[in-house]
Design an enzyme around this catalytic site. Structure first.
Site, PDB file in Angstrom:
ATOM      1  N   ARG A 183       0.843  -1.206   0.000  1.00 45.16           N
ATOM      2  CA  ARG A 183       0.000   0.000   0.000  1.00 45.16           C
ATOM      3  C   ARG A 183       0.879   1.259   0.000  1.00 45.16           C
ATOM      4  O   ARG A 183       0.532   2.277  -0.579  1.00 45.16           O
ATOM      5  CB  ARG A 183      -0.891   0.020   1.248  1.00 45.16           C
ATOM      6  CG  ARG A 183      -1.910  -1.111   1.316  1.00 45.16           C
ATOM      7  CD  ARG A 183      -2.658  -1.027   2.626  1.00 45.16           C
ATOM      8  NE  ARG A 183      -3.668  -2.061   2.811  1.00 45.16           N
ATOM      9  CZ  ARG A 183      -3.440  -3.260   3.338  1.00 45.16           C
ATOM     10  NH1 ARG A 183      -2.223  -3.602   3.709  1.00 45.16           N
ATOM     11  NH2 ARG A 183      -4.429  -4.122   3.487  1.00 45.16           N
ATOM     12  N   ASP A 230     -10.055  -4.496   8.796  1.00 42.75           N
ATOM     13  CA  ASP A 230      -9.107  -5.518   9.257  1.00 42.75           C
ATOM     14  C   ASP A 230      -9.744  -6.386  10.346  1.00 42.75           C
ATOM     15  O   ASP A 230      -9.511  -7.598  10.402  1.00 42.75           O
ATOM     16  CB  ASP A 230      -7.828  -4.849   9.790  1.00 42.75           C
ATOM     17  CG  ASP A 230      -7.186  -3.957   8.735  1.00 42.75           C
ATOM     18  OD1 ASP A 230      -7.378  -4.240   7.536  1.00 42.75           O
ATOM     19  OD2 ASP A 230      -6.515  -2.972   9.108  1.00 42.75           O
ATOM     20  N   ARG A 239     -12.026  -8.890   8.781  1.00 40.91           N
ATOM     21  CA  ARG A 239     -11.239 -10.000   8.208  1.00 40.91           C
ATOM     22  C   ARG A 239     -10.729 -10.923   9.316  1.00 40.91           C
ATOM     23  O   ARG A 239     -10.636 -12.136   9.135  1.00 40.91           O
ATOM     24  CB  ARG A 239     -10.081  -9.429   7.385  1.00 40.91           C
ATOM     25  CG  ARG A 239     -10.577  -8.788   6.095  1.00 40.91           C
ATOM     26  CD  ARG A 239      -9.430  -8.244   5.284  1.00 40.91           C
ATOM     27  NE  ARG A 239      -9.900  -7.739   3.998  1.00 40.91           N
ATOM     28  CZ  ARG A 239      -9.331  -6.733   3.336  1.00 40.91           C
ATOM     29  NH1 ARG A 239      -8.261  -6.134   3.831  1.00 40.91           N
ATOM     30  NH2 ARG A 239      -9.810  -6.348   2.177  1.00 40.91           N
ATOM     31  N   HIS A 271      -2.501   0.224   9.089  1.00 44.43           N
ATOM     32  CA  HIS A 271      -3.217  -0.563   8.066  1.00 44.43           C
ATOM     33  C   HIS A 271      -2.213  -0.959   6.985  1.00 44.43           C
ATOM     34  O   HIS A 271      -2.178  -0.395   5.895  1.00 44.43           O
ATOM     35  CB  HIS A 271      -4.363   0.280   7.495  1.00 44.43           C
ATOM     36  CG  HIS A 271      -5.171  -0.427   6.462  1.00 44.43           C
ATOM     37  ND1 HIS A 271      -5.891  -1.574   6.708  1.00 44.43           N
ATOM     38  CD2 HIS A 271      -5.378  -0.146   5.154  1.00 44.43           C
ATOM     39  CE1 HIS A 271      -6.500  -1.960   5.607  1.00 44.43           C
ATOM     40  NE2 HIS A 271      -6.204  -1.121   4.646  1.00 44.43           N
TER      41      HIS A 271
HETATM   42  N1  LIG Z   1      -8.358   1.919   3.769  1.00 42.76           N
HETATM   43  C1  LIG Z   1      -8.775   0.744   3.317  1.00 42.76           C
HETATM   44  O1  LIG Z   1      -9.107  -0.146   4.104  1.00 42.76           O
HETATM   45  C2  LIG Z   1      -8.873   0.495   1.857  1.00 42.76           C
HETATM   46  C3  LIG Z   1      -8.312   1.386   0.973  1.00 42.76           C
HETATM   47  N2  LIG Z   1      -8.407   1.188  -0.372  1.00 42.76           N
HETATM   48  C4  LIG Z   1      -7.843   2.227  -1.231  1.00 42.76           C
HETATM   49  O2  LIG Z   1      -8.912   2.985  -1.794  1.00 42.76           O
HETATM   50  C5  LIG Z   1      -8.477   3.574  -3.019  1.00 42.76           C
HETATM   51  C6  LIG Z   1      -9.509   3.319  -4.115  1.00 42.76           C
HETATM   52  O3  LIG Z   1      -9.526   1.956  -4.462  1.00 42.76           O
HETATM   53  P1  LIG Z   1     -10.500   1.445  -5.627  1.00 42.76           P
HETATM   54  O4  LIG Z   1     -11.844   2.031  -5.461  1.00 42.76           O
HETATM   55  O5  LIG Z   1     -10.340  -0.015  -5.707  1.00 42.76           O
HETATM   56  O6  LIG Z   1      -9.814   2.130  -6.915  1.00 42.76           O
HETATM   57  P2  LIG Z   1     -10.515   2.469  -8.307  1.00 42.76           P
HETATM   58  O7  LIG Z   1      -9.416   2.707  -9.288  1.00 42.76           O
HETATM   59  O8  LIG Z   1     -11.557   1.465  -8.627  1.00 42.76           O
HETATM   60  O9  LIG Z   1     -11.263   3.840  -8.004  1.00 42.76           O
HETATM   61  C7  LIG Z   1     -10.603   5.028  -7.724  1.00 42.76           C
HETATM   62  C8  LIG Z   1     -11.390   6.158  -8.371  1.00 42.76           C
HETATM   63  O10 LIG Z   1     -10.799   7.400  -8.001  1.00 42.76           O
HETATM   64  C9  LIG Z   1     -10.978   8.280  -9.088  1.00 42.76           C
HETATM   65  N3  LIG Z   1     -10.076   9.422  -8.964  1.00 42.76           N
HETATM   66  C10 LIG Z   1      -8.732   9.467  -9.159  1.00 42.76           C
HETATM   67  N4  LIG Z   1      -8.285  10.715  -8.951  1.00 42.76           N
HETATM   68  C11 LIG Z   1      -9.348  11.470  -8.582  1.00 42.76           C
HETATM   69  C12 LIG Z   1      -9.522  12.824  -8.223  1.00 42.76           C
HETATM   70  N5  LIG Z   1      -8.499  13.677  -8.187  1.00 42.76           N
HETATM   71  N6  LIG Z   1     -10.759  13.261  -7.936  1.00 42.76           N
HETATM   72  C13 LIG Z   1     -11.812  12.422  -7.970  1.00 42.76           C
HETATM   73  N7  LIG Z   1     -11.722  11.120  -8.309  1.00 42.76           N
HETATM   74  C14 LIG Z   1     -10.493  10.652  -8.609  1.00 42.76           C
HETATM   75  C15 LIG Z   1     -10.678   7.408 -10.293  1.00 42.76           C
HETATM   76  O11 LIG Z   1     -11.186   7.984 -11.505  1.00 42.76           O
HETATM   77  C16 LIG Z   1     -11.370   6.112  -9.906  1.00 42.76           C
HETATM   78  O12 LIG Z   1     -12.694   6.038 -10.413  1.00 42.76           O
HETATM   79  C17 LIG Z   1      -7.095   2.983  -3.285  1.00 42.76           C
HETATM   80  O13 LIG Z   1      -6.094   3.897  -2.891  1.00 42.76           O
HETATM   81  C18 LIG Z   1      -7.063   1.744  -2.418  1.00 42.76           C
HETATM   82  O14 LIG Z   1      -5.770   1.364  -2.079  1.00 42.76           O
HETATM   83  C19 LIG Z   1      -9.049   0.109  -0.891  1.00 42.76           C
HETATM   84  C20 LIG Z   1      -9.613  -0.829  -0.052  1.00 42.76           C
HETATM   85  C21 LIG Z   1      -9.557  -0.712   1.378  1.00 42.76           C
HETATM   86  O1  LIG Z   2      -5.075  -4.193   0.147  1.00 44.58           O
HETATM   87  C1  LIG Z   2      -5.219  -3.057  -0.352  1.00 44.58           C
HETATM   88  O2  LIG Z   2      -4.356  -2.481  -1.028  1.00 44.58           O
HETATM   89  C2  LIG Z   2      -6.504  -2.362  -0.137  1.00 44.58           C
HETATM   90  C3  LIG Z   2      -6.771  -2.332   1.300  1.00 44.58           C
HETATM   91  O3  LIG Z   2      -6.289  -1.489   2.020  1.00 44.58           O
HETATM   92  C4  LIG Z   2      -7.438  -3.511   1.869  1.00 44.58           C
HETATM   93  O4  LIG Z   2      -8.185  -4.206   1.165  1.00 44.58           O
HETATM   94  O5  LIG Z   2      -7.209  -3.744   3.049  1.00 44.58           O
END
Ligand SMILES: NC(=O)C1=CN([C@@H]2O[C@H](COP(=O)(O)OP(=O)(O)OC[C@H]3O[C@@H](n4cnc5c(N)ncnc54)[C@H](O)[C@@H]3O)[C@@H](O)[C@H]2O)C=CC1
Ligand SMILES: O=C([O-])CC(=O)C(=O)O
Length: 308
Positions: A88, A148, A151, A175
Site C-alpha cells: 500500500r 481488518d 477479516r 493498516h
Molecule cells: N483503507 C482501506 O481499508 C482500503 C483502501 N483502499 C484504497 O482505496 C483507493 C480506491 O480503491 P479502488 O476504489 O479499488 O480504486 P478504483 O481505481 O476502482 O477507483 C478510484 C477512483 O478514483 C478516481 N479518482 C482518481 N483521482 C481522482 C480525483 N483527483 N478526484 C476524484 N476522483 C479521482 C478514479 O477515476 C477512480 O474512479 C485505493 O487507494 C485503495 O488502495 C481500498 C480498499 C480498502
Molecule cells: O489491500 C489493499 O491495497 C486495499 C486495502 O487497504 C485492503 O483491502 O485492506
C-alpha cells in the site's frame, strides 16, 4: 443527512451501495474525475432502489464540488489501488497529491464536514489531511481497522469452524501488511476467550492471514478488494449519521494515547454524531505494546515521505 463519496471506483461505489441499502441517509453524492463515470454509477445504483427497497437519492457528478456542498460526512476513496506484489505504501507518490486536493476542495464547500479517509496508504493519508486542512482532529477518521477486524473475525470463525456472528475481536495498529495487530488475546467466541478453543499455533496462523488479508485478495483479484472495504466504510458512516456510539478501531490523531504523539494510527474509538467522541485507551500487554511501537515507527517512516 448528506454524504459525499469521492471516487466512484470499486470502493466508492460499493460504499455508496451499502449506505443506500441501509437506508439511513437522504442523499449520497458520488464524485469522480473521470467524465460521466460517477453519473453512470449513480444511475445504475438508483435503478436498484426499487429492487432493494431504499429511498436514498444517489447522484453522480464529474469533479463539480459545488454539488457536494454542506455534506455532513465526506468519504475519500479517490486514488489508485495496488496491483499484486505491491505494498500500500508504494501508492503514496500518486495518492498524496490526490487526497490533498480532494480534501481541500471538499472542505471549501462543506467546512463543517466529518471526513473519512480510505485511500492508501491510509494512515499516512489521514495524517496528511490533519496536516493540510483546518478540520478539528475529531472530524478526521481513517478507515482501516474496521475492515481488518472484519477479516480477523472471518479468519477466527474459519479456524473455529463456527459462524462469524459467534466471534468478536479487534485489529489495532497501522493498516499495512506488516503493521496490523490482531488482538488474539482479547478475541472471544460468545464471551469465551478464543484461546480456549484454538492452539497458539492456530491463532498465529489466524493473525498472519489477517495481516495479509488485503494482499491475498489483491493477488486473487488483480486489484484490491471493494465489498468488505465498502461495507466497513458504510458502518462508520452509519455510526456517525445515526449517533450510534459504536466502537471501531480507526486511524485517528494521537496526542499521548498509547504513548504516541503526532501520528494517525489505528486505535479503538467511539463514533457518534460528532465524529470521534472518545479514543479508548485499553490496557495492552508488553508484547502488544511493543508491536504498537514498531507498527507506529513504520507508519512514521511513510509519513516522513510527505511533502508538508
Ligand atoms: N483503507 C482501506 O481499508 C482500503 C483502501 N483502499 C484504497 O482505496 C483507493 C480506491 O480503491 P479502488 O476504489 O479499488 O480504486 P478504483 O481505481 O476502482 O477507483 C478510484 C477512483 O478514483 C478516481 N479518482 C482518481 N483521482 C481522482 C480525483 N483527483 N478526484 C476524484 N476522483 C479521482 C478514479 O477515476 C477512480 O474512479 C485505493 O487507494 C485503495 O488502495 C481500498 C480498499 C480498502
Ligand atoms: O489491500 C489493499 O491495497 C486495499 C486495502 O487497504 C485492503 O483491502 O485492506
Amino acid at each position: 443527512m448528506k454524504v459525499t463519496v469521492v471516487g466512484a471506483g470499486a470502493v466508492g461505489a460499493s460504499c455508496a451501495e451499502y449506505i443506500a441499502i441501509k437506508n439511513f441517509a437522504s442523499e449520497v453524492v458520488l464524485l469522480d474525475i473521470k467524465e460521466g463515470y460517477a453519473e453512470g454509477k449513480a444511475m445504475d445504483l438508483m435503478q436498484t432502489a426499487s429492487l432493494n427497497g431504499f429511498d436514498t437519492k444517489i447522484t453522480g457528478v464529474t469533479n463539480d464540488y459545488s454539488k457536494t456542498a454542506n455534506s455532513d460526512i465526506c468519504v475519500i476513496t479517490s486514488g489508485i489501488p495496488r496491483k499484486p506484489g505491491m505494498t500500500r505504501e508504494e501508492l503514496i507518490g500518486i495518492n498524496a497529491g490526490i487526497v490533498k486536493n480532494v480534501s481541500s476542495s471538499l472542505i471549501e464547500h462543506s467546512p463543517n464536514t466529518i471526513m473519512i479517509v480510505v485511500s492508501n496508504p491510509m494512515d499516512t493519508m489521514a495524517y496528511l489531511v490533519h496536516k493540510t486542512t483546518n478540520l478539528p482532529k475529531h472530524k478526521i477518521i481513517g478507515m482501516g481497522g474496521a475492515l481488518d477486524s472484519a477479516r480477523f473475525k472471518y479468519r477466527l470463525a474459519e479456524a473455529l469452524g463456527g459462524p462469524i456472528s459467534d466471534v468478536d475481536g479487534m485489529v489495532l495498529g497501522g493498516h499495512s501488511d506488516t503493521g496490523m495487530i490482531p488482538l488474539t488475546r482479547l478475541a472471544t467466541r460468545n464471551g469465551v476467550p478464543v484461546s480456549e478453543f484454538l492452539s497458539e499455533e492456530r491463532l498465529n496462523t489466524v493473525k498472519e492471514d489477517t495481516k495479509v488479508g488485503g494482499a491475498t485478495l489483491t493477488k486473487l483479484l488483480g486489484t484490491s478488494a471493494w465489498y468488505a472495504p465498502g461495507a466497513a466504510v458504510s458502518g462508520l458512516v452509519q455510526a456517525i449519521a445515526c449517533d450510534q456510539k459504536k466502537m471501531f478501531p480507526c486511524s485517528v490523531l494521537l496526542e499521548g494515547e498509547y504513548g504516541l504523539n503526532d501520528i494517525s494510527f489505528g486505535v479503538p474509538v467511539i463514533l457518534g454524531k460528532n465524529g470521534i467522541e472518545k479514543i479508548v485507551d485499553i490496557e495492552l500487554n508488553q508484547a502488544e505494546k511493543d508491536n504498537m511501537v514498531s507498527s507506529a515507527e513504520a507508519v512514521r517512516k511513510v509519513n516522513d515521505l510527505l511533502e508538508l
